[in-house]
Design an enzyme around this catalytic site. Structure first.
Site, PDB file in Angstrom:
ATOM      1  N   HIS A   1      -0.850   5.636   7.691  1.00  0.00           N
ATOM      2  CA  HIS A   1      -2.009   4.793   7.376  1.00  0.00           C
ATOM      3  C   HIS A   1      -2.099   3.690   8.419  1.00  0.00           C
ATOM      4  O   HIS A   1      -1.090   3.081   8.783  1.00  0.00           O
ATOM      5  CB  HIS A   1      -1.878   4.169   5.988  1.00  0.00           C
ATOM      6  CG  HIS A   1      -2.905   3.097   5.741  1.00  0.00           C
ATOM      7  ND1 HIS A   1      -4.258   3.366   5.667  1.00  0.00           N
ATOM      8  CD2 HIS A   1      -2.780   1.745   5.596  1.00  0.00           C
ATOM      9  CE1 HIS A   1      -4.912   2.244   5.477  1.00  0.00           C
ATOM     10  NE2 HIS A   1      -4.045   1.248   5.427  1.00  0.00           N
TER      11      HIS A   1
ATOM     12  N   GLU B   1       0.799  -1.225   0.000  1.00  0.00           N
ATOM     13  CA  GLU B   1       0.000   0.000   0.000  1.00  0.00           C
ATOM     14  C   GLU B   1       0.836   1.282   0.000  1.00  0.00           C
ATOM     15  O   GLU B   1       0.349   2.335   0.386  1.00  0.00           O
ATOM     16  CB  GLU B   1      -0.960  -0.003   1.185  1.00  0.00           C
ATOM     17  CG  GLU B   1      -2.051  -1.049   1.079  1.00  0.00           C
ATOM     18  CD  GLU B   1      -3.165  -0.813   2.074  1.00  0.00           C
ATOM     19  OE1 GLU B   1      -4.290  -0.532   1.654  1.00  0.00           O
ATOM     20  OE2 GLU B   1      -2.897  -0.893   3.293  1.00  0.00           O
TER      21      GLU B   1
ATOM     22  N   HIS C   1     -11.679  -0.622   6.520  1.00  0.00           N
ATOM     23  CA  HIS C   1     -10.224  -0.721   6.346  1.00  0.00           C
ATOM     24  C   HIS C   1      -9.463   0.024   7.437  1.00  0.00           C
ATOM     25  O   HIS C   1      -8.643  -0.554   8.144  1.00  0.00           O
ATOM     26  CB  HIS C   1      -9.863  -0.179   4.962  1.00  0.00           C
ATOM     27  CG  HIS C   1      -8.428  -0.371   4.577  1.00  0.00           C
ATOM     28  ND1 HIS C   1      -7.991  -0.319   3.265  1.00  0.00           N
ATOM     29  CD2 HIS C   1      -7.308  -0.587   5.318  1.00  0.00           C
ATOM     30  CE1 HIS C   1      -6.689  -0.530   3.222  1.00  0.00           C
ATOM     31  NE2 HIS C   1      -6.248  -0.688   4.459  1.00  0.00           N
TER      32      HIS C   1
END
Length: 286
Positions: free
Chosen positions: A105, A86, A185
């Site tokens: 993230h 990612e 997520h």
């Protein structure tokens, strides 16, 4: 870059800070084995740096970090070890917003309910004023093509660009939001420096816990005595637009205080390696 010159020393310090950021985010339960934080290279804005494919708690030195190109998220050194799938989250945000120099993230369990329950996340207290009055949500589902593996990962340039677009209301090089939730997520937070991005990630996690607790005690109170006058509570109170604006300025002015504490916490914890400070900067970062 001149060895031991100002630019060299700045880079050395930033790499040390990036290692600490990985550990701090783990210490505060923002990341676990998953999640990542990155830094735009202070002397090469077309390059960003983040850990290889490793749990953030185990990141301990420059040797764990990999430089990537902002243009396509490919490693500067093709022989680099395995990286995060990612990393396109980071590259596309850096590409869209030249003033952003750090990205976090994560899959915070406190925040996840607000990504899929339909309940909007709101700023509950002044320390989370950076959230603004509305936190947007990115849903990757509509971007999948038939037959494509729907694993929710932002593992391509189109996915990363779509996520990055959620930080601004229109096509612009300036951002309107500091945090974007990601359906089923997690969330992504941005900052002009590592300390700011980490501050925002930690207090997004904290804010979510506070909001959940407030909703729980409110609903419990209403359900205990549904017919009494005391059950008719005032509306939930969140920060107003003016309070958000004032708190944002305070957040940015005071971020060094928690950072100093967080560094001491990870330095005192035996889980985290004490080798983050290198004598020299490895050649691949120069």
């Amino acid at each position: 870059m001149e060895s031991m010159g100002p630019a060299y020393n700045t880079l050395k310090k930033q790499l040390e800070t990036l290692v600490l950021a990985n550990n701090i985010l783990h210490y505060h339960n923002v990341v676990d084995a998953y999640g990542h934080v990155s830094l735009r290279h202070p002397e090469k804005p077309d390059v960003f740096i983040m850990s290889g494919d490793k749990a953030p708690a185990l990141v301990s030195s420059q040797s764990d970090l990999i430089p990537y190109y902002v243009s396509n998220a490919s490693a500067v050194d093709p022989s680099s070890k395995k990286g995060y799938q990612e990393r396109f989250i980071h590259s596309e945000i850096y590409k869209r917003f030249p003033h952003i120099n750090s990205v976090v993230h994560c899959h915070s369990d406190a925040v996840l309910p607000y990504t899929m329950s339909g309940v909007p996340m709101k700023p509950t207290f002044h320390i989370a004023g950076f959230l603004g009055t509305q936190v947007p949500t990115f849903d990757i589902t509509s971007l999948y093509k038939p037959g494509q593996q729907q694993d929710m990962l932002v593992n391509s340039q189109p996915f990363g660009a779509s996520l990055a677009s959620k930080f601004s209301a229109e096509v612009s090089a300036s951002h309107d939001h500091t945090v974007v939730l990601m359906t089923s997520h997690g969330f992504t937070a941005i900052g002009t420096n590592i300390k700011q991005a980490v501050y925002r990630a930690v207090y997004t996690h904290v804010n979510a816990g506070i909001q959940t607790n407030a909703l729980l005690i409110r609903n419990a109170s209403m359900n205990l005595n549904p017919n009494s006058a005391s059950s008719r509570l005032e509306n939930m109170r969140y920060l107003t637009e003016d309070q958000v604006a004032g708190s944002l300025k305070m957040n940015d002015a005071s971020q060094d205080r928690p950072w100093a504490l967080w560094v001491k916490e990870v330095e005192a914890c035996p889980l985290y390696s004490k080798t983050s400070k290198a004598l020299v900067v490895e050649k691949r970062f120069l």
